[in-house]
Design an enzyme around this catalytic site. Structure first.
Site, PDB file in Angstrom:
ATOM      1  N   HIS A 131       0.713  -1.129   0.073  1.00  0.00           N
ATOM      2  CA  HIS A 131      -0.077  -0.170  -0.210  1.00  0.00           C
ATOM      3  C   HIS A 131       1.112   1.230  -0.096  1.00  0.00           C
ATOM      4  O   HIS A 131       0.581   2.300  -0.822  1.00  0.00           O
ATOM      5  CB  HIS A 131      -0.904   0.085   1.310  1.00  0.00           C
ATOM      6  N   GLU A 132       1.746   1.278   0.932  1.00  0.00           N
ATOM      7  CA  GLU A 132       2.883   2.450   0.966  1.00  0.00           C
ATOM      8  C   GLU A 132       3.501   2.612  -0.184  1.00  0.00           C
ATOM      9  O   GLU A 132       3.908   3.818  -0.723  1.00  0.00           O
ATOM     10  CB  GLU A 132       3.778   2.470   2.147  1.00  0.00           C
ATOM     11  N   HIS A 135       1.337   4.340  -2.884  1.00  0.00           N
ATOM     12  CA  HIS A 135       1.691   5.875  -2.616  1.00  0.00           C
ATOM     13  C   HIS A 135       2.456   6.449  -3.397  1.00  0.00           C
ATOM     14  O   HIS A 135       2.676   7.523  -4.081  1.00  0.00           O
ATOM     15  CB  HIS A 135       1.459   6.123  -1.279  1.00  0.00           C
ATOM     16  N   GLU A 199      -6.392   7.134  -0.766  1.00  0.00           N
ATOM     17  CA  GLU A 199      -6.037   5.908   0.054  1.00  0.00           C
ATOM     18  C   GLU A 199      -6.957   4.711  -0.632  1.00  0.00           C
ATOM     19  O   GLU A 199      -6.509   3.689  -0.719  1.00  0.00           O
ATOM     20  CB  GLU A 199      -6.816   6.186   1.409  1.00  0.00           C
TER      21      GLU A 199
END
Length: 303
Positions: A131-132, A135, A199
């Site tokens: 997930h990071e 980003h 998100e």
């Protein structure tokens, strides 16, 4: 593209708000000065925001030897995401959480907390790191930095109007008071809206990177539950960085939905579960190899 278009529109609205406040303070020249001021603040933040937030959170960089299996996992996920290996940091707090920062993929960092590596399973940690990395791949760290800086500029100009009252021929005293009150609030809501939009995108891309959307969904459920019961002192001291974390790190009193920095966890989980079983997920579902070291080579969670 829908999410990117929404972010572009929201950032354009924030830029327009900066210029309107500048115009109210000093006419056409004030609008130009306000825009240049916001731009200068953005340039400074672009170069320094990652160092500032890591220092504020007490982050400690992990070498390949210190990171052990966690470092090897991050390197493999970065390879899958077609990204350079980011710097890896450990945050000294027992609240499970994580964030990414850096002005571009070549100068990026992923930070995870001690609580995260102790509380989550191996697959769940992989989902969080993916997930990071999403980003970073989307360059959300730059978007968050720019919006946070512009929100700060708007708040600053709102405070200036408290003392100057603005130009009498550009809204009058009542207009100045309304701008002083509502402009910073509007900027904060735009900032939060951008964070929430990003998100969902990062969840979807992160699930594709790790190939296990249900593991990321499980991680979000655990982090959301445990974060509400564990105080994150560095985050509480620097609440402006809350939108960077995978789950809001702040205490319950700041969790009003109107000003939430993140979408509802239940909505995020539902979208991830719906992704399971898609062909793209099956292609990515191969296990992430371990580094070959022992579990005590570095920080690690239950596997």
């Amino acid at each position: 593209m829908h999410g990117n278009a929404k972010v572009f529109i929201l950032m354009a609205a924030m830029t327009a708000l900066v210029m309107v406040l500048g115009w109210m303070l000093g006419g056409q020249g004030g609008a130009v000065v306000a825009l240049l001021l916001a731009g200068g603040m953005n340039v400074f933040s672009w170069w320094n925001s990652d160092k500032m937030v890591l220092r504020q959170q007490g982050a400690v960089e992990l070498s390949p030897q210190q990171g052990g299996d966690l470092y090897a996992m991050t390197a493999e996920l970065a390879r899958r995401a077609d990204l350079p290996m980011p710097k890896l940091y450990l945050l000294p707090t027992e609240q499970p959480n994580a964030f990414a920062t850096g002005r571009n993929p070549e100068n990026a960092a992923v930070a995870v907390t001690q609580g995260l590596v102790r509380s989550l399973s191996r697959d769940e940690i992989a989902g969080v790191i993916a997930h990071e990395l999403a980003h970073i791949k989307h360059r959300d760290t730059l978007t968050v930095t720019v919006t946070a800086t512009m929100a700060g500029a708007i708040a600053m100009m709102g405070n200036m109007m408290l003392f100057t009252g603005g130009r009498d021929d550009r809204g009058g005293g009542l207009g100045a008071i309304l701008a002083m009150i509502f402009a910073p609030m509007a900027a904060m809501m735009v900032q939060m809206a951008i964070s929430r939009a990003r998100e969902f995108e990062a969840d979807a891309t992160g699930a594709q990177i790790c190939g296990q959307p249900r593991a990321l969904a499980s991680a979000l459920a655990k982090i959301s539950q445990l974060a509400g019961r564990t105080l994150n002192i560095p985050a509480e001291k620097n609440p402006a960085a809350a939108s960077m974390f995978i789950v809001n790190p702040l205490g319950g009193l700041r969790m009003d939905r109107l000003f939430a920095t993140h979408p509802a966890t239940e909505d995020r989980i539902a979208r991830l579960v719906a992704m399971e079983g898609r062909p793209a997920m099956a292609e990515r579902a191969s296990p992430i190899p371990r580094s070959g070291g022992r579990r005590d080579d570095g920080p690690w969670g239950r596997g």
